[in-house]
Design a protein around this motif. Structure first.
Motif, PDB file in Angstrom:
ATOM      1  N   ARG A  81       3.764   1.582  -1.336  1.00  0.00           N
ATOM      2  CA  ARG A  81       4.272   1.724  -2.703  1.00  0.00           C
ATOM      3  C   ARG A  81       3.209   2.304  -3.622  1.00  0.00           C
ATOM      4  O   ARG A  81       3.517   3.104  -4.502  1.00  0.00           O
ATOM      5  CB  ARG A  81       4.748   0.369  -3.239  1.00  0.00           C
ATOM      6  CG  ARG A  81       6.055  -0.090  -2.648  1.00  0.00           C
ATOM      7  CD  ARG A  81       6.490  -1.403  -3.234  1.00  0.00           C
ATOM      8  NE  ARG A  81       6.942  -1.247  -4.615  1.00  0.00           N
ATOM      9  CZ  ARG A  81       7.215  -2.268  -5.419  1.00  0.00           C
ATOM     10  NH1 ARG A  81       7.086  -3.512  -4.988  1.00  0.00           N
ATOM     11  NH2 ARG A  81       7.618  -2.055  -6.651  1.00  0.00           N
ATOM     12  N   LEU A  82       1.966   1.887  -3.425  1.00  0.00           N
ATOM     13  CA  LEU A  82       0.886   2.359  -4.292  1.00  0.00           C
ATOM     14  C   LEU A  82       0.659   3.864  -4.191  1.00  0.00           C
ATOM     15  O   LEU A  82       0.195   4.482  -5.148  1.00  0.00           O
ATOM     16  CB  LEU A  82      -0.428   1.643  -3.974  1.00  0.00           C
ATOM     17  CG  LEU A  82      -0.535   0.201  -4.440  1.00  0.00           C
ATOM     18  CD1 LEU A  82      -1.873  -0.389  -4.021  1.00  0.00           C
ATOM     19  CD2 LEU A  82      -0.353   0.089  -5.939  1.00  0.00           C
ATOM     20  N   VAL A  83       0.995   4.451  -3.068  1.00  0.00           N
ATOM     21  CA  VAL A  83       0.820   5.896  -2.917  1.00  0.00           C
ATOM     22  C   VAL A  83       2.118   6.649  -3.207  1.00  0.00           C
ATOM     23  O   VAL A  83       2.210   7.849  -2.966  1.00  0.00           O
ATOM     24  CB  VAL A  83       0.248   6.290  -1.531  1.00  0.00           C
ATOM     25  CG1 VAL A  83      -1.157   5.738  -1.373  1.00  0.00           C
ATOM     26  CG2 VAL A  83       1.162   5.880  -0.402  1.00  0.00           C
ATOM     27  N   GLY A  84       3.110   5.948  -3.732  1.00  0.00           N
ATOM     28  CA  GLY A  84       4.309   6.617  -4.226  1.00  0.00           C
ATOM     29  C   GLY A  84       5.422   6.836  -3.228  1.00  0.00           C
ATOM     30  O   GLY A  84       6.351   7.607  -3.499  1.00  0.00           O
ATOM     31  N   ASN A 139      -5.802   3.996  -6.297  1.00  0.00           N
ATOM     32  CA  ASN A 139      -5.769   4.827  -5.110  1.00  0.00           C
ATOM     33  C   ASN A 139      -6.151   6.256  -5.453  1.00  0.00           C
ATOM     34  O   ASN A 139      -6.211   6.638  -6.615  1.00  0.00           O
ATOM     35  CB  ASN A 139      -4.388   4.759  -4.436  1.00  0.00           C
ATOM     36  CG  ASN A 139      -3.295   5.343  -5.292  1.00  0.00           C
ATOM     37  OD1 ASN A 139      -3.270   6.548  -5.530  1.00  0.00           O
ATOM     38  ND2 ASN A 139      -2.385   4.505  -5.771  1.00  0.00           N
ATOM     39  N   ILE A 144       2.691   1.453  -9.642  1.00  0.00           N
ATOM     40  CA  ILE A 144       1.484   2.206  -9.283  1.00  0.00           C
ATOM     41  C   ILE A 144       0.427   2.056 -10.368  1.00  0.00           C
ATOM     42  O   ILE A 144      -0.755   1.852 -10.069  1.00  0.00           O
ATOM     43  CB  ILE A 144       1.826   3.690  -9.038  1.00  0.00           C
ATOM     44  CG1 ILE A 144       2.712   3.822  -7.802  1.00  0.00           C
ATOM     45  CG2 ILE A 144       0.556   4.527  -8.893  1.00  0.00           C
ATOM     46  CD1 ILE A 144       3.381   5.174  -7.655  1.00  0.00           C
ATOM     47  N   ASP A 145       0.859   2.119 -11.610  1.00  0.00           N
ATOM     48  CA  ASP A 145      -0.077   2.018 -12.726  1.00  0.00           C
ATOM     49  C   ASP A 145      -0.769   0.659 -12.767  1.00  0.00           C
ATOM     50  O   ASP A 145      -1.988   0.563 -12.853  1.00  0.00           O
ATOM     51  CB  ASP A 145       0.663   2.281 -14.039  1.00  0.00           C
ATOM     52  CG  ASP A 145      -0.250   2.282 -15.252  1.00  0.00           C
ATOM     53  OD1 ASP A 145      -1.471   2.508 -15.098  1.00  0.00           O
ATOM     54  OD2 ASP A 145       0.261   2.072 -16.370  1.00  0.00           O
ATOM     55  N   ILE A 205      -0.898   9.355 -13.801  1.00  0.00           N
ATOM     56  CA  ILE A 205       0.153   8.336 -13.856  1.00  0.00           C
ATOM     57  C   ILE A 205       0.617   8.113 -15.291  1.00  0.00           C
ATOM     58  O   ILE A 205       1.807   7.937 -15.544  1.00  0.00           O
ATOM     59  CB  ILE A 205      -0.279   7.034 -13.142  1.00  0.00           C
ATOM     60  CG1 ILE A 205       0.937   6.209 -12.715  1.00  0.00           C
ATOM     61  CG2 ILE A 205      -1.167   6.189 -13.985  1.00  0.00           C
ATOM     62  CD1 ILE A 205       1.695   6.763 -11.585  1.00  0.00           C
ATOM     63  N   GLU A 250       8.777   2.218 -10.504  1.00  0.00           N
ATOM     64  CA  GLU A 250       7.772   2.428  -9.463  1.00  0.00           C
ATOM     65  C   GLU A 250       6.485   3.012 -10.045  1.00  0.00           C
ATOM     66  O   GLU A 250       5.391   2.704  -9.572  1.00  0.00           O
ATOM     67  CB  GLU A 250       8.310   3.328  -8.346  1.00  0.00           C
ATOM     68  CG  GLU A 250       9.204   2.602  -7.375  1.00  0.00           C
ATOM     69  CD  GLU A 250       8.533   1.398  -6.715  1.00  0.00           C
ATOM     70  OE1 GLU A 250       7.454   1.547  -6.107  1.00  0.00           O
ATOM     71  OE2 GLU A 250       9.096   0.286  -6.809  1.00  0.00           O
ATOM     72  N   GLY A 259      -2.242  -0.429  -8.830  1.00  0.00           N
ATOM     73  CA  GLY A 259      -2.931   0.491  -7.960  1.00  0.00           C
ATOM     74  C   GLY A 259      -4.321   0.897  -8.356  1.00  0.00           C
ATOM     75  O   GLY A 259      -4.705   0.850  -9.504  1.00  0.00           O
ATOM     76  N   GLN A 291       0.825  -1.214   0.000  1.00  0.00           N
ATOM     77  CA  GLN A 291       0.000   0.000   0.000  1.00  0.00           C
ATOM     78  C   GLN A 291       0.856   1.260   0.000  1.00  0.00           C
ATOM     79  O   GLN A 291       0.518   2.245  -0.658  1.00  0.00           O
ATOM     80  CB  GLN A 291      -0.963   0.000   1.199  1.00  0.00           C
ATOM     81  CG  GLN A 291      -2.065  -1.030   1.110  1.00  0.00           C
ATOM     82  CD  GLN A 291      -2.899  -0.888  -0.159  1.00  0.00           C
ATOM     83  OE1 GLN A 291      -3.286   0.199  -0.539  1.00  0.00           O
ATOM     84  NE2 GLN A 291      -3.152  -2.006  -0.824  1.00  0.00           N
TER      85      GLN A 291
END
Length: 187
Positions: free
Chosen positions: A120-123, A163, A157-158, A171, A153, A161, A118
């Motif tokens: 990682r998903l928000v950067g 989010n 996310i792409d 993105i 990264e 994710g 999670q």
């Protein structure tokens, strides 16, 4: 697959900063995290050079490995999966990444992995500040070495994710901008 080592050496051995990443690349022991790391980064470099045929060759070789609980190896395999997805790989590849979140019998470990996922998903692993610092110091080699993991990264996310922090448009724009900058740096 000595052909892969030959391709890497021909394309990158004398090309800074790639040469730093593939230094001493002379074996294809897929149980060695360093070998997996060099295969993954080489596939990214080939991708940015628009050598998609060899990038896919490397990725197909790298993706023969599966998660065995060793994150020292998995980091590089996961990076290869993300690039393969970017190059049009089957969406089922995402499942290989998601399966790692419940690999252990220990639910506490699995919860920790999900929390890291999670973040990682928000950067939180984008490390944009390192790129900015390299740009400010006018160090294009360092900028390149930080930009490629940044791109990886963004792929995470792409593809992984959903989010509130990143819209799909944001993105996609960020990926395109990063990709173009990396291609400018290597041309």
């Amino acid at each position: 697959m000595e052909n892969i080592i030959k391709i890497v050496k021909e394309k990158f051995e004398n090309v800074p900063p790639f040469s730093l990443v593939i230094k001493n690349f002379d074996n294809l022991d897929l149980n060695d995290p360093e070998t997996l790391k060099k295969l993954m980064w080489s596939s990214y470099f080939l991708y940015f050079q628009k050598d998609y045929e060899n990038a896919n060759l490397f990725l197909d070789f790298l993706l023969t490995k599966h998660f065995d609980g060793n994150y020292d190896k998995w980091t590089w395999i996961e990076g290869g999966i993300l690039l393969k997805l970017e190059m049009g790989g089957e969406q089922s590849l995402k499942d290989r990444i998601l399966e790692t979140l419940s690999h252990d019998d220990d639910e506490q470990k699995n919860n920790l992995k999900r929390k890291t996922f999670q973040r990682r998903l928000v950067g939180q692993l984008l490390n944009r500040d390192k790129i900015v610092s390299a740009v400010n110091s006018n160090d294009s080699n360092l900028e390149l070495l930080y930009s490629v993991p940044f791109f990886k990264e963004l792929l995470f996310i792409d593809f992984m994710g959903n989010n509130e922090k990143f819209t799909d448009e944001d993105i996609q724009n960020e990926k395109q901008k990063c990709k173009e900058r990396i291609q400018d740096l290597i041309s």
